[in-house]
Design an enzyme around this catalytic site. Sequence first.
Site, PDB file in Angstrom:
ATOM      1  N   ASP A  22     -38.626 -23.930  30.861  1.00  8.84           N
ATOM      2  CA  ASP A  22     -39.427 -23.499  29.710  1.00  8.84           C
ATOM      3  C   ASP A  22     -39.760 -24.618  28.716  1.00  8.84           C
ATOM      4  O   ASP A  22     -40.640 -24.454  27.890  1.00  8.84           O
ATOM      5  CB  ASP A  22     -38.689 -22.389  28.941  1.00  8.84           C
ATOM      6  CG  ASP A  22     -38.450 -21.164  29.792  1.00  8.84           C
ATOM      7  OD1 ASP A  22     -39.230 -20.934  30.738  1.00  8.84           O
ATOM      8  OD2 ASP A  22     -37.480 -20.416  29.523  1.00  8.84           O
TER       9      ASP A  22
ATOM     10  N   GLY B  75     -30.491 -19.636  32.787  1.00  9.42           N
ATOM     11  CA  GLY B  75     -31.458 -19.626  33.886  1.00  9.42           C
ATOM     12  C   GLY B  75     -31.439 -20.938  34.653  1.00  9.42           C
ATOM     13  O   GLY B  75     -31.282 -21.996  34.057  1.00  9.42           O
TER      14      GLY B  75
END
Length: 319
Positions: free
Chosen positions: A127, A11
């Site tokens: 994250d 990502g």
Amino acid sequence: IKKIGVLTSGGDAPGMNAAIRAVVREGLHNGLEVYGIYDGYAGLHANNIKKLERDSVSDVINHGGTFLGSARFPEFKEESVRREAIKNLNEHGIDALVVIGGDGSYMGASKLTEMGYPCIGIPGTIDNDIPGTTYTIGFDTALTTVVEAVDRLRDTSASHKRISIVEIMGRYCGDLTLGAAVAGGMEFVAVPEMEYSDEALINEIQAGITKGKTHMLVAVCEHMTNISSLAKKVEEVTGRETRATVLGHVQRGGAPTPQDRIIATRMGSYAVKLLLQGEGGRCVGLMNSQMVHHDIIDCINNMKRPFSDELWDLSFSMF
Ligand code: ATP
């Protein structure tokens, strides 16, 4: 080593461009040639590789995303596929790589190192879910984006005396949710590191109403519950208008904050220095404000990410 490659994988995260830029500039500064590998391991396999010059990374430090592109390419787990990719490295004479991504990308880097091509991993994900570092590139930008959105929701929730439930990214890591809850002054927070049930949360919200709260903001990390159904249940039980907001991919974009740019620059530069020292199969981290490096496999298998009990406690005492 004379020629290094750099790729972004998994990502994307704001600040990846700043890290690529640092790899290129530190490499050139040390007399290396630097190659950009486009679209992660997929591009390595497809031979989507171009030499980067100093000006290839001009005007990218302030842009989100990654100009090299990123991809998921599960085929790279196959040794035969990696062997094909290595032919492309040999064709360009690339001896070593810097891989910017998450723990999956680290695994690819570790396998390539075992096959004779030293790689250094840099943690890039909003994250903050990678062990061996207290900070991953992109986290601060995403936190800024989330808090800005929460502030806006607060305005309208207050006007309409509404309960707002906000789903925040983080995969199975509550750092972004917890950070947003504390910075955004949110009333309740649900993170994967702590026990959770819809029922317990609804009871807490009810207690908030009893305490006299007219509107409330609830932070829920993704993958914990379905927040649309939760909003309906809250409305049924409390009789208060309740809305669910999934922030989604807006959290992944935007200009990186100064903190993300600075840490990305430090990590990119440090990764190149490690390669020049003959290191491989290592991942870079930030711990106690210092750059550190660990064995990738040891990091993934044995290191635990710290969870902030202090912030967790604050989310209660500020209620
Ligand atoms: P994010 O945290 O953003 O998901 P990630 O790096 O963990 O990032 P993954 O999709 O898990 O994302 O991994 C990125 C890529 O790394 C995969 O698509 C694949 O090409 C490669 N990869 C993952 N695991 C392995 C492995 N065990 N061996 C070789 N390559 C791997």
